[in-house]
Design a protein around this motif. Structure first.
Motif, PDB file in Angstrom:
ATOM      1  N   ILE A 182       0.880  -1.168   0.000  1.00 22.79           N
ATOM      2  CA  ILE A 182       0.000   0.000   0.000  1.00 22.79           C
ATOM      3  C   ILE A 182       0.913   1.211   0.000  1.00 22.79           C
ATOM      4  CG2 ILE A 182      -1.790   1.304   1.190  1.00 22.79           C
ATOM      5  CD1 ILE A 182      -2.601  -1.243   2.649  1.00 22.79           C
ATOM      6  N   SER A 183       0.862   1.970  -1.069  1.00 20.56           N
ATOM      7  CA  SER A 183       1.694   3.173  -1.177  1.00 20.56           C
ATOM      8  C   SER A 183       0.945   4.385  -0.650  1.00 20.56           C
ATOM      9  CB  SER A 183       2.079   3.418  -2.632  1.00 20.56           C
ATOM     10  OG  SER A 183       2.828   2.336  -3.129  1.00 20.56           O
ATOM     11  N   GLY A 184       1.683   5.365  -0.170  1.00 24.25           N
ATOM     12  CA  GLY A 184       1.084   6.620   0.258  1.00 24.25           C
ATOM     13  C   GLY A 184       0.259   6.477   1.527  1.00 24.25           C
ATOM     14  N   PHE A 185      -0.587   7.466   1.751  1.00 26.12           N
ATOM     15  CA  PHE A 185      -1.412   7.495   2.960  1.00 26.12           C
ATOM     16  C   PHE A 185      -2.758   6.854   2.675  1.00 26.12           C
ATOM     17  CE2 PHE A 185       1.776  10.602   3.875  1.00 26.12           C
ATOM     18  CZ  PHE A 185       2.020  10.404   5.226  1.00 26.12           C
ATOM     19  N   ALA A 186      -2.809   5.543   2.876  1.00 26.98           N
ATOM     20  CA  ALA A 186      -4.040   4.788   2.648  1.00 26.98           C
ATOM     21  C   ALA A 186      -4.113   3.646   3.648  1.00 26.98           C
ATOM     22  CB  ALA A 186      -4.067   4.239   1.218  1.00 26.98           C
ATOM     23  N   SER A 187      -5.312   3.218   3.929  1.00 25.45           N
ATOM     24  CA  SER A 187      -5.495   2.112   4.876  1.00 25.45           C
ATOM     25  C   SER A 187      -5.836   0.805   4.165  1.00 25.45           C
ATOM     26  CB  SER A 187      -6.590   2.454   5.883  1.00 25.45           C
ATOM     27  OG  SER A 187      -7.808   2.717   5.208  1.00 25.45           O
ATOM     28  N   TYR A 188      -6.039   0.878   2.836  1.00 24.60           N
ATOM     29  CA  TYR A 188      -6.459  -0.323   2.106  1.00 24.60           C
ATOM     30  C   TYR A 188      -5.920  -0.307   0.681  1.00 24.60           C
ATOM     31  CZ  TYR A 188      -9.508  -3.492  -0.472  1.00 24.60           C
ATOM     32  OH  TYR A 188      -9.980  -4.504  -1.277  1.00 24.60           O
ATOM     33  N   GLY A 189      -5.590  -1.490   0.192  1.00 26.51           N
ATOM     34  CA  GLY A 189      -5.216  -1.683  -1.199  1.00 26.51           C
ATOM     35  C   GLY A 189      -5.535  -3.113  -1.586  1.00 26.51           C
ATOM     36  N   SER A 190      -5.723  -3.367  -2.861  1.00 26.36           N
ATOM     37  CA  SER A 190      -5.986  -4.742  -3.308  1.00 26.36           C
ATOM     38  C   SER A 190      -5.385  -4.962  -4.688  1.00 26.36           C
ATOM     39  CB  SER A 190      -7.484  -5.047  -3.333  1.00 26.36           C
ATOM     40  OG  SER A 190      -8.128  -4.321  -4.363  1.00 26.36           O
ATOM     41  N   VAL A 191      -5.068  -6.232  -4.958  1.00 23.87           N
ATOM     42  CA  VAL A 191      -4.530  -6.632  -6.245  1.00 23.87           C
ATOM     43  C   VAL A 191      -5.197  -7.945  -6.629  1.00 23.87           C
ATOM     44  CG1 VAL A 191      -2.443  -7.145  -7.561  1.00 23.87           C
ATOM     45  CG2 VAL A 191      -2.309  -5.616  -5.599  1.00 23.87           C
ATOM     46  N   ASN A 192      -5.644  -8.043  -7.881  1.00 24.52           N
ATOM     47  CA  ASN A 192      -6.265  -9.269  -8.383  1.00 24.52           C
ATOM     48  C   ASN A 192      -5.232 -10.164  -9.052  1.00 24.52           C
ATOM     49  OD1 ASN A 192      -8.830  -8.442  -7.582  1.00 24.52           O
ATOM     50  ND2 ASN A 192      -9.238  -7.443  -9.524  1.00 24.52           N
ATOM     51  N   PHE A 193      -5.481 -11.464  -8.987  1.00 24.21           N
ATOM     52  CA  PHE A 193      -4.643 -12.432  -9.675  1.00 24.21           C
ATOM     53  C   PHE A 193      -5.495 -13.645 -10.031  1.00 24.21           C
ATOM     54  CE2 PHE A 193      -4.433 -13.429  -5.213  1.00 24.21           C
ATOM     55  CZ  PHE A 193      -4.424 -14.816  -5.142  1.00 24.21           C
ATOM     56  N   SER A 194      -5.032 -14.424 -10.985  1.00 20.83           N
ATOM     57  CA  SER A 194      -5.766 -15.611 -11.432  1.00 20.83           C
ATOM     58  C   SER A 194      -5.205 -16.866 -10.782  1.00 20.83           C
ATOM     59  CB  SER A 194      -5.681 -15.768 -12.951  1.00 20.83           C
ATOM     60  OG  SER A 194      -6.365 -14.711 -13.582  1.00 20.83           O
ATOM     61  N   ALA A 195      -6.113 -17.771 -10.446  1.00 18.73           N
ATOM     62  CA  ALA A 195      -5.722 -19.079  -9.905  1.00 18.73           C
ATOM     63  C   ALA A 195      -6.810 -20.076 -10.262  1.00 18.73           C
ATOM     64  CB  ALA A 195      -5.528 -19.020  -8.401  1.00 18.73           C
ATOM     65  N   ASN A 196      -6.423 -21.314 -10.416  1.00 24.31           N
ATOM     66  CA  ASN A 196      -7.364 -22.400 -10.679  1.00 24.31           C
ATOM     67  C   ASN A 196      -7.811 -23.017  -9.362  1.00 24.31           C
ATOM     68  OD1 ASN A 196      -7.013 -22.135 -13.451  1.00 24.31           O
ATOM     69  ND2 ASN A 196      -5.428 -23.697 -13.536  1.00 24.31           N
ATOM     70  N   THR A 197      -8.935 -23.696  -9.401  1.00 24.19           N
ATOM     71  CA  THR A 197      -9.379 -24.462  -8.248  1.00 24.19           C
ATOM     72  C   THR A 197      -8.291 -25.465  -7.879  1.00 24.19           C
ATOM     73  OG1 THR A 197     -11.710 -24.215  -8.825  1.00 24.19           O
ATOM     74  CG2 THR A 197     -11.130 -26.086  -7.408  1.00 24.19           C
ATOM     75  N   GLY A 198      -7.901 -25.477  -6.613  1.00 27.19           N
ATOM     76  CA  GLY A 198      -6.891 -26.404  -6.129  1.00 27.19           C
ATOM     77  C   GLY A 198      -5.460 -25.908  -6.206  1.00 27.19           C
ATOM     78  N   ASN A 199      -5.209 -24.794  -6.920  1.00 27.83           N
ATOM     79  CA  ASN A 199      -3.845 -24.248  -6.960  1.00 27.83           C
ATOM     80  C   ASN A 199      -3.408 -23.824  -5.562  1.00 27.83           C
ATOM     81  OD1 ASN A 199      -3.956 -22.425 -10.146  1.00 27.83           O
ATOM     82  ND2 ASN A 199      -3.507 -24.551  -9.739  1.00 27.83           N
ATOM     83  N   SER A 200      -2.128 -23.994  -5.293  1.00 27.14           N
ATOM     84  CA  SER A 200      -1.552 -23.546  -4.033  1.00 27.14           C
ATOM     85  C   SER A 200      -1.304 -22.042  -4.102  1.00 27.14           C
ATOM     86  CB  SER A 200      -0.237 -24.283  -3.783  1.00 27.14           C
ATOM     87  OG  SER A 200       0.435 -23.722  -2.684  1.00 27.14           O
ATOM     88  N   ILE A 201      -1.805 -21.306  -3.115  1.00 25.00           N
ATOM     89  CA  ILE A 201      -1.608 -19.856  -3.042  1.00 25.00           C
ATOM     90  C   ILE A 201      -0.845 -19.565  -1.753  1.00 25.00           C
ATOM     91  CG2 ILE A 201      -2.724 -17.601  -2.895  1.00 25.00           C
ATOM     92  CD1 ILE A 201      -5.150 -18.889  -4.323  1.00 25.00           C
ATOM     93  N   SER A 202       0.239 -18.800  -1.872  1.00 26.48           N
ATOM     94  CA  SER A 202       1.038 -18.482  -0.698  1.00 26.48           C
ATOM     95  C   SER A 202       1.660 -17.090  -0.823  1.00 26.48           C
ATOM     96  CB  SER A 202       2.137 -19.530  -0.493  1.00 26.48           C
ATOM     97  OG  SER A 202       2.982 -19.574  -1.618  1.00 26.48           O
ATOM     98  N   LEU A 203       2.209 -16.611   0.277  1.00 26.21           N
ATOM     99  CA  LEU A 203       2.925 -15.340   0.325  1.00 26.21           C
ATOM    100  C   LEU A 203       4.378 -15.642   0.660  1.00 26.21           C
ATOM    101  CD1 LEU A 203       0.404 -13.202   2.419  1.00 26.21           C
ATOM    102  CD2 LEU A 203       0.524 -13.458  -0.059  1.00 26.21           C
ATOM    103  N   ASP A 204       5.291 -14.832   0.091  1.00 29.04           N
ATOM    104  CA  ASP A 204       6.710 -15.096   0.288  1.00 29.04           C
ATOM    105  C   ASP A 204       7.494 -13.803   0.119  1.00 29.04           C
ATOM    106  OD1 ASP A 204       9.014 -16.670   0.680  1.00 29.04           O
ATOM    107  OD2 ASP A 204       9.255 -16.999  -1.467  1.00 29.04           O
TER     108      ASP A 204
END
Length: 134
Positions: free
Chosen positions: A60-82
């Motif tokens: 989240i850049s600047g003075f904000a309390s919220y941000g979001s980003v969309n991405f594509s994934a298939n059912t069953g795909n592993s989603i993680s943060l790193d």
């Protein structure tokens, strides 16, 4: 003979339909929150699907309390943060990931890994009297 052909045709149709649903791809959302409202102050994270980065350096850049980003994934795909990068006030950071139906499938704070699975299943059917548009 026509019944056999019709049965085979129906089987093929259902097989293809179920295969398409199992491999359905849809939009998931990585939502970022800052409790103070001044952005992530230099912190960032990568979003991975099946081990590959699909969002690099989400923040989240600047003075904000919220941000979001969309991405594509298939059912069953592993989603993680790193690869979390530290900012000035990491204790202000939280996040969640929503599936294709807008349901939260993972949430946490700075340093969390998510470790969830993509979901593109059909939403639950409408109640009596509701209208469904697809």
């Amino acid at each position: 003979m026509n019944r056999l052909y019709l049965g085979l045709l129906m089987f093929c149709f259902l097989f293809v339909l179920s295969s398409k649903q199992a491999n359905a791809q849809c939009t998931h959302t990585f939502n970022m929150y800052d409790s103070y409202g001044d952005g992530w102050n230099g912190a960032s994270v990568n979003v991975l699907v099946n081990g590959s980065v699909v969002i690099y350096g989400a923040t989240i850049s600047g003075f904000a309390s919220y941000g979001s980003v969309n991405f594509s994934a298939n059912t069953g795909n592993s989603i993680s943060l790193d690869n979390w990068v530290s900012g000035s006030y990491n204790y202000e950071i939280s996040w969640d990931i929503k599936d294709g139906n807008g349901i939260v499938i993972a949430s946490g704070a700075y340093g969390g890994t998510a470790n969830s699975s993509g979901n593109c299943s059909a939403p639950p059917p409408c109640s009596a009297g509701e209208i469904s548009v697809t």
